[in-house]
Design a protein around this motif. Structure first.
Motif, PDB file in Angstrom:
ATOM      1  N   SER A  44       0.829  -1.205   0.000  1.00 33.23           N
ATOM      2  CA  SER A  44       0.000   0.000   0.000  1.00 33.23           C
ATOM      3  C   SER A  44       0.861   1.252   0.000  1.00 33.23           C
ATOM      4  O   SER A  44       0.568   2.222  -0.712  1.00 33.23           O
ATOM      5  CB  SER A  44      -0.924  -0.013   1.216  1.00 33.23           C
ATOM      6  N   GLN A  48       0.977   4.170  -2.882  1.00 36.94           N
ATOM      7  CA  GLN A  48       0.748   5.584  -2.590  1.00 36.94           C
ATOM      8  C   GLN A  48       1.934   6.436  -3.035  1.00 36.94           C
ATOM      9  O   GLN A  48       1.756   7.523  -3.574  1.00 36.94           O
ATOM     10  CB  GLN A  48       0.494   5.784  -1.105  1.00 36.94           C
ATOM     11  N   GLU A  49       3.132   5.936  -2.808  1.00 39.62           N
ATOM     12  CA  GLU A  49       4.330   6.677  -3.200  1.00 39.62           C
ATOM     13  C   GLU A  49       4.398   6.820  -4.717  1.00 39.62           C
ATOM     14  O   GLU A  49       4.719   7.888  -5.238  1.00 39.62           O
ATOM     15  CB  GLU A  49       5.566   5.945  -2.683  1.00 39.62           C
ATOM     16  N   THR A  51       1.843   6.757  -6.797  1.00 40.01           N
ATOM     17  CA  THR A  51       0.777   7.670  -7.208  1.00 40.01           C
ATOM     18  C   THR A  51       1.177   9.115  -6.944  1.00 40.01           C
ATOM     19  O   THR A  51       0.950   9.993  -7.777  1.00 40.01           O
ATOM     20  CB  THR A  51      -0.522   7.334  -6.460  1.00 40.01           C
ATOM     21  N   HIS A  52       1.796   9.358  -5.804  1.00 36.46           N
ATOM     22  CA  HIS A  52       2.242  10.710  -5.479  1.00 36.46           C
ATOM     23  C   HIS A  52       3.314  11.178  -6.465  1.00 36.46           C
ATOM     24  O   HIS A  52       3.301  12.316  -6.919  1.00 36.46           O
ATOM     25  CB  HIS A  52       2.782  10.763  -4.050  1.00 36.46           C
TER      26      HIS A  52
END
Length: 65
Positions: A44, A48-49, A51-52
């Motif tokens: 996860s 997230q990393e 996507t950022h």
């Protein structure tokens, strides 16, 4: 008179072995569960990393157009 015998009997050793196996089984289950949770959280976090990073890259591209 008979002399008292020291040491453990067969039944006592078998009970101790069974209890030890239960403890090891419980620890193995706990380790497996914690490892599974860690891998899930790691996945996860990486998502997230990623996507950022893509969002930041797209924002950077748009600012210079």
């Amino acid at each position: 008179m008979s002399t008292p015998r020291s040491g453990f009997g067969l039944i006592e050793l078998m009970v101790a072995l069974a209890l030890g196996m239960l403890v090891v089984l419980g620890m193995t289950q706990m380790f497996s569960s914690c490892r599974e949770a860690y891998l899930s959280q790691q996945s996860s976090a990486m998502l997230q990393e990623d996507t950022h990073g893509r969002h930041a890259w797209l924002s950077f591209d748009r600012s210079y157009c």
